[in-house]
Design a protein around this motif. Structure first.
Motif, PDB file in Angstrom:
ATOM      1  N   TYR A  27       0.894  -1.074  -0.040  1.00 59.87           N
ATOM      2  CA  TYR A  27       0.151  -0.103  -0.046  1.00 59.87           C
ATOM      3  C   TYR A  27       0.764   1.267   0.099  1.00 59.87           C
ATOM      4  O   TYR A  27       1.854   1.158   0.395  1.00 59.87           O
ATOM      5  CB  TYR A  27      -0.952   0.082   1.145  1.00 59.87           C
ATOM      6  CG  TYR A  27      -1.922  -1.014   1.316  1.00 59.87           C
ATOM      7  CD1 TYR A  27      -3.205  -0.922   0.636  1.00 59.87           C
ATOM      8  CD2 TYR A  27      -1.661  -2.277   1.818  1.00 59.87           C
ATOM      9  CE1 TYR A  27      -4.097  -1.974   0.610  1.00 59.87           C
ATOM     10  CE2 TYR A  27      -2.645  -3.322   1.649  1.00 59.87           C
ATOM     11  CZ  TYR A  27      -3.724  -3.033   0.957  1.00 59.87           C
ATOM     12  OH  TYR A  27      -4.625  -4.019   1.197  1.00 59.87           O
ATOM     13  N   ASP A  29       0.349   5.573   0.855  1.00 61.37           N
ATOM     14  CA  ASP A  29      -0.556   6.413   1.438  1.00 61.37           C
ATOM     15  C   ASP A  29      -0.004   7.881   0.680  1.00 61.37           C
ATOM     16  O   ASP A  29       1.013   8.335   1.141  1.00 61.37           O
ATOM     17  CB  ASP A  29      -0.398   6.439   2.688  1.00 61.37           C
ATOM     18  CG  ASP A  29      -1.615   7.452   3.360  1.00 61.37           C
ATOM     19  OD1 ASP A  29      -2.378   8.113   2.649  1.00 61.37           O
ATOM     20  OD2 ASP A  29      -1.353   7.470   4.515  1.00 61.37           O
ATOM     21  N   LEU A  41      -5.020   6.313  -0.155  1.00 63.46           N
ATOM     22  CA  LEU A  41      -4.629   5.026  -0.076  1.00 63.46           C
ATOM     23  C   LEU A  41      -4.598   4.299  -1.527  1.00 63.46           C
ATOM     24  O   LEU A  41      -5.623   4.181  -2.006  1.00 63.46           O
ATOM     25  CB  LEU A  41      -5.066   4.316   1.049  1.00 63.46           C
ATOM     26  CG  LEU A  41      -4.199   3.223   1.251  1.00 63.46           C
ATOM     27  CD1 LEU A  41      -2.905   3.542   1.954  1.00 63.46           C
ATOM     28  CD2 LEU A  41      -5.111   2.199   2.290  1.00 63.46           C
ATOM     29  N   GLN A  43      -2.957   0.577  -3.748  1.00 63.03           N
ATOM     30  CA  GLN A  43      -2.252  -0.718  -3.540  1.00 63.03           C
ATOM     31  C   GLN A  43      -1.790  -0.854  -4.943  1.00 63.03           C
ATOM     32  O   GLN A  43      -2.448  -0.764  -6.079  1.00 63.03           O
ATOM     33  CB  GLN A  43      -3.433  -1.682  -3.096  1.00 63.03           C
ATOM     34  CG  GLN A  43      -2.904  -3.121  -3.207  1.00 63.03           C
ATOM     35  CD  GLN A  43      -3.884  -4.229  -2.887  1.00 63.03           C
ATOM     36  OE1 GLN A  43      -4.944  -3.996  -3.019  1.00 63.03           O
ATOM     37  NE2 GLN A  43      -3.419  -5.156  -1.937  1.00 63.03           N
ATOM     38  N   VAL A  60      -7.833   2.416  -2.630  1.00 65.39           N
ATOM     39  CA  VAL A  60      -8.215   1.733  -1.666  1.00 65.39           C
ATOM     40  C   VAL A  60      -9.465   2.876  -0.797  1.00 65.39           C
ATOM     41  O   VAL A  60      -8.972   3.605  -0.413  1.00 65.39           O
ATOM     42  CB  VAL A  60      -7.261   1.280  -0.638  1.00 65.39           C
ATOM     43  CG1 VAL A  60      -7.764   0.567   0.465  1.00 65.39           C
ATOM     44  CG2 VAL A  60      -6.463   0.316  -1.415  1.00 65.39           C
ATOM     45  N   TRP A  65      -9.879   0.098   3.990  1.00 60.27           N
ATOM     46  CA  TRP A  65      -9.032   0.401   4.788  1.00 60.27           C
ATOM     47  C   TRP A  65      -9.217   0.068   6.137  1.00 60.27           C
ATOM     48  O   TRP A  65      -8.427  -0.600   6.991  1.00 60.27           O
ATOM     49  CB  TRP A  65      -8.359   1.584   4.747  1.00 60.27           C
ATOM     50  CG  TRP A  65      -7.026   2.078   5.513  1.00 60.27           C
ATOM     51  CD1 TRP A  65      -7.167   3.104   6.543  1.00 60.27           C
ATOM     52  CD2 TRP A  65      -6.069   1.380   5.403  1.00 60.27           C
ATOM     53  NE1 TRP A  65      -5.806   3.164   7.127  1.00 60.27           N
ATOM     54  CE2 TRP A  65      -5.025   2.254   6.475  1.00 60.27           C
ATOM     55  CE3 TRP A  65      -5.271   0.491   4.851  1.00 60.27           C
ATOM     56  CZ2 TRP A  65      -3.765   1.783   6.667  1.00 60.27           C
ATOM     57  CZ3 TRP A  65      -4.000   0.094   5.134  1.00 60.27           C
ATOM     58  CH2 TRP A  65      -3.268   0.706   5.816  1.00 60.27           C
TER      59      TRP A  65
END
Length: 89
Positions: A27, A29, A41, A43, A60, A65
């Protein structure tokens, strides 16, 4: 928000690396927009290209999350809770 194909070298990580330093499933951020991705966020889904220098990134949701964090906490508790010291009353 749809998946985004990002050029790995257009995203600089806090450690000075780029998207190629992440593995599929990791992941990211983002605190500011980069490589066609908005703040939030993301992935890593897959790498592409002759030099694996492009990454498919999936946004995401906050709900997803939250669920991931809950599952992680439950896993941690399952591992460590049985060995935690018992408080005596």
């Amino acid at each position: 928000m749809p998946d985004t194909l990002a050029h790995c070298f257009d995203v600089q990580l806090d450690n000075g690396g780029n998207l190629k330093d992440l593995t599929v499933g990791d992941y990211l951020d983002l605190t500011e927009p980069a490589a066609g991705m908005q703040v939030g966020l993301w992935q890593v889904v897959a790498y592409h290209g002759k030099f694996q220098d492009r990454a498919t990134m999936r946004p995401v949701s906050s709900t997803e999350w939250t669920e991931l964090r809950r599952a992680e906490a439950e896993k941690y508790d399952a591992i460590w809770a049985p060995t935690a010291p018992v408080k005596e009353s």
